[in-house]
Design a protein around this motif. Sequence first.
Motif, short mmCIF file in Angstrom:
data_model
loop_
_atom_site.label_atom_id
_atom_site.label_comp_id
_atom_site.label_asym_id
_atom_site.label_seq_id
_atom_site.Cartn_x
_atom_site.Cartn_y
_atom_site.Cartn_z
N LEU A 101 1.16 4.21 -2.99
CA LEU A 101 0.89 5.37 -2.58
C LEU A 101 1.93 6.56 -2.66
N ASP A 102 3.10 5.93 -2.23
CA ASP A 102 4.06 7.03 -2.13
C ASP A 102 5.25 7.10 -3.19
N SER A 148 0.92 -1.19 -0.07
CA SER A 148 -0.10 0.06 -0.04
C SER A 148 0.80 1.12 -0.09
N ARG A 149 1.86 1.23 1.01
CA ARG A 149 2.55 2.49 1.04
C ARG A 149 3.59 2.62 -0.19
#
Lengths: 464, 464
Positions: free
Chosen positions: A102-103, A98-99
């Motif tokens: 997203l990033d 996820s991170r």
Amino acid sequence: MRDEAMTNRTTAVMETIRSRIAARILVPGDRVPSIRSMAASLSVSPSTVVEAYDRLAADGAIRSRPGSGFYVSSSTQPFALAEVGPRLDRAVDPLWVSRQSLDAAPSAIRPGCGWLPPDWLAQEGLRKAIRAAAKSDTALLSDYGSARGLSALRSHLSRQFQSEGLNASPDQILLTPSGSQSIDLICRFLLRPGDTVLVDDPCYFNFHAVLRAHQVKVVSVPYMATGPDPDAFAKILIESAPQLYLTNSALHNPSGATMTAQVAHRILSAATAHDVVIVEDDIFAGFEPELSARLATLDGLARVIRIGSFSKILSPAMRCGYIAARPDWIEALTDLQIATNFGGPDALVTGIVHAAITDSAYRRNIETLRRRLATARTTVAARLEALGIRTKLMPRGGFYLWCQLPGRLDAAEAARRALECDVVLAPGNVFSLSGSAIDWMRFNVSQMSDALVFEVLRKVTSDG
Amino acid sequence: MRDEAMTNRTTAVMETIRSRIAARILVPGDRVPSIRSMAASLSVSPSTVVEAYDRLAADGAIRSRPGSGFYVSSSTQPFALAEVGPRLDRAVDPLWVSRQSLDAAPSAIRPGCGWLPPDWLAQEGLRKAIRAAAKSDTALLSDYGSARGLSALRSHLSRQFQSEGLNASPDQILLTPSGSQSIDLICRFLLRPGDTVLVDDPCYFNFHAVLRAHQVKVVSVPYMATGPDPDAFAKILIESAPQLYLTNSALHNPSGATMTAQVAHRILSAATAHDVVIVEDDIFAGFEPELSARLATLDGLARVIRIGSFSKILSPAMRCGYIAARPDWIEALTDLQIATNFGGPDALVTGIVHAAITDSAYRRNIETLRRRLATARTTVAARLEALGIRTKLMPRGGFYLWCQLPGRLDAAEAARRALECDVVLAPGNVFSLSGSAIDWMRFNVSQMSDALVFEVLRKVTSDG
């Protein structure tokens, strides 16, 4: 010698307390056992316990409170999600994917992410809907919106469900800020720490993360080309007595499989016999070429809760989810949403979503998108095949391919290496509770138009 | 006679199980005690227990599972927030005020609600910001946004905090979908069921609701004209050992009071000595004429977490909250937010909020709003005074007046009667854990320009 024995005993006391904190037998604010009782239970002298507690206090693990003993510090043991459950390699941790997604740097390629790139979305439709919102009446601009969310949008959903054979009045629908929040709200409503929840294996990795946040036990049922394995399902209901089953029926994430009507009937019958509530996450429903079986429709929303959102098909930048369920459950969920978020999704966003999905161009845009995705699935599957990466099941719709890497390759290791080349992948075991998808990977075909991704895949799958 | 005794015993067994379910000693999915052990513990025959369990199963309270006994049904006992905690008169239930406010008819007057009416907001500024978003680059229209939320908005907040004497890098700030979600996320992070949380008495009623949803014990400290009573605060820390203190320092809701620097210092010192984390909800900060003392600033974000949002001053229709805290806490909170909501606030909304608050007209609009509110506070206080409704403390800013009704009048009863005239009021005891605000009421001066509200107030406070 004597000093060393004393040190060992002190260390043993410290370790006892530390392990109780780690296991959450002692939680922040709990009083640590009294010096006397600890000394008695470990058969050491009180001075050994005093020494151990002083050292733990110096470390910050516990604190003395004047006149009332030692307590577990709140600062040492907040609820770090990364610490709950088995410690995984961070690269096969659901939160890692996820991170990273997203990033990721703007230059990164993200075949591992779960959404469409900007140029695949109906940008003009979105801009038009936003411009309409800027001109809309004041309520959309300046009110919290009603407790259940924009009435026009709930009526639209009610009519859509009706056309699919599911009767749900607008009052049986609660709008939420996102599909994830729908699941979270239902977990708060139906689950308590220590309850058991059944998920598919594989399943959407964030199911694991949200269930971990609710501190429930998770068990899994193998997901086949036709849906969850009904025999395994029935067996698990008896053995593990889960309270809840969380699944996708259509275009299952990550496998792309679709549950057949026969399997749906068997699953619902077993769930009914064992009084299990089912949450059917219909988030990819809009990508289906034609409607497949739904547990919610078979069941008529008695024990099945249908959830969904517009983030995947419309835009992840203006999120709005929904929950359709029994009227009394919707009533209680509305109270819970007020307590935890005051209202539901932003009034402005529900207005934009409603304008976008009721626009005359919307249906045409969706059909174009479906065709484009069908082509991409075929093309990407062929390019992956050329690298020895096999798509065992070609999904009927959507943007995922669930593929097996060649030569029992460790997908997490491949993902780590790909990240060095700015390519974010989604290795199989983040989706698998049993850890049986070590050499599988989920690909998002819409994020793979850059040829570089295949070069990187060749590199990380060949000289591994 | 014998049959009647048997019936009584059966009823007694049923009541025992029912009361355990009601008290949540037995929760959904729990196995009900075996027939043999229940018979033994209540000194009745096994056949009496069988009869009782069969009747409970017929009612749907419990269910038999083939071969493994009886279990509490999941459908009978989901987590209805209205059932948790002491049963209150629904008119003094925090959720009652929220739902009446949110779902009031368009014609209703809402002096009990917690936001500004549309014509008090800078509508043109909002429309301009939305139009700009419609033209903005694709990321704001089509991406989830980064894990912590729009970098430009976090940098803006960081600079604003800096100007107030609080150092917090943009990485120490997490954007959330709302102020309420900020609190909820922090509760998930720091609290476990059974923990103790300290709130002010009176305090914002939804604090009670969200804490109830987290199943923690709530204790309260009297809030005075200068902030929480420091002596009572110190005593409660020793007696109740709370993990967390949740408060507003500036323009406290509902009292409108502002904590003095001396009180802030004493509160922070006591919290530090007892290792209590403080959540300082700064949601009304923008309404302050000049900056008052802040716990977060005194503490430098060591044990104080600062939260806030733009919903009150900008618009409740496009919500975005924030959390500023220690870097390691922000990291863990980011994980939790991904697990429970995937991302934070909508990228589109963060873009609109950023555009609106960085617009050249924004500061001027806020100043106009502050002046308009100051006039309204004076005017409304005078009109209430004429009805015998006393404002004991005139707030320095914001839209609330916390007032005492004449003659020890029951504010909940007055609110019920006002609702019949389509006027939504906020009776004092929804704000008061101790129930000591029975004759108090919170008024929102911005929602009281219709003279009808004073007529209704005269009616419900005079011939009660």
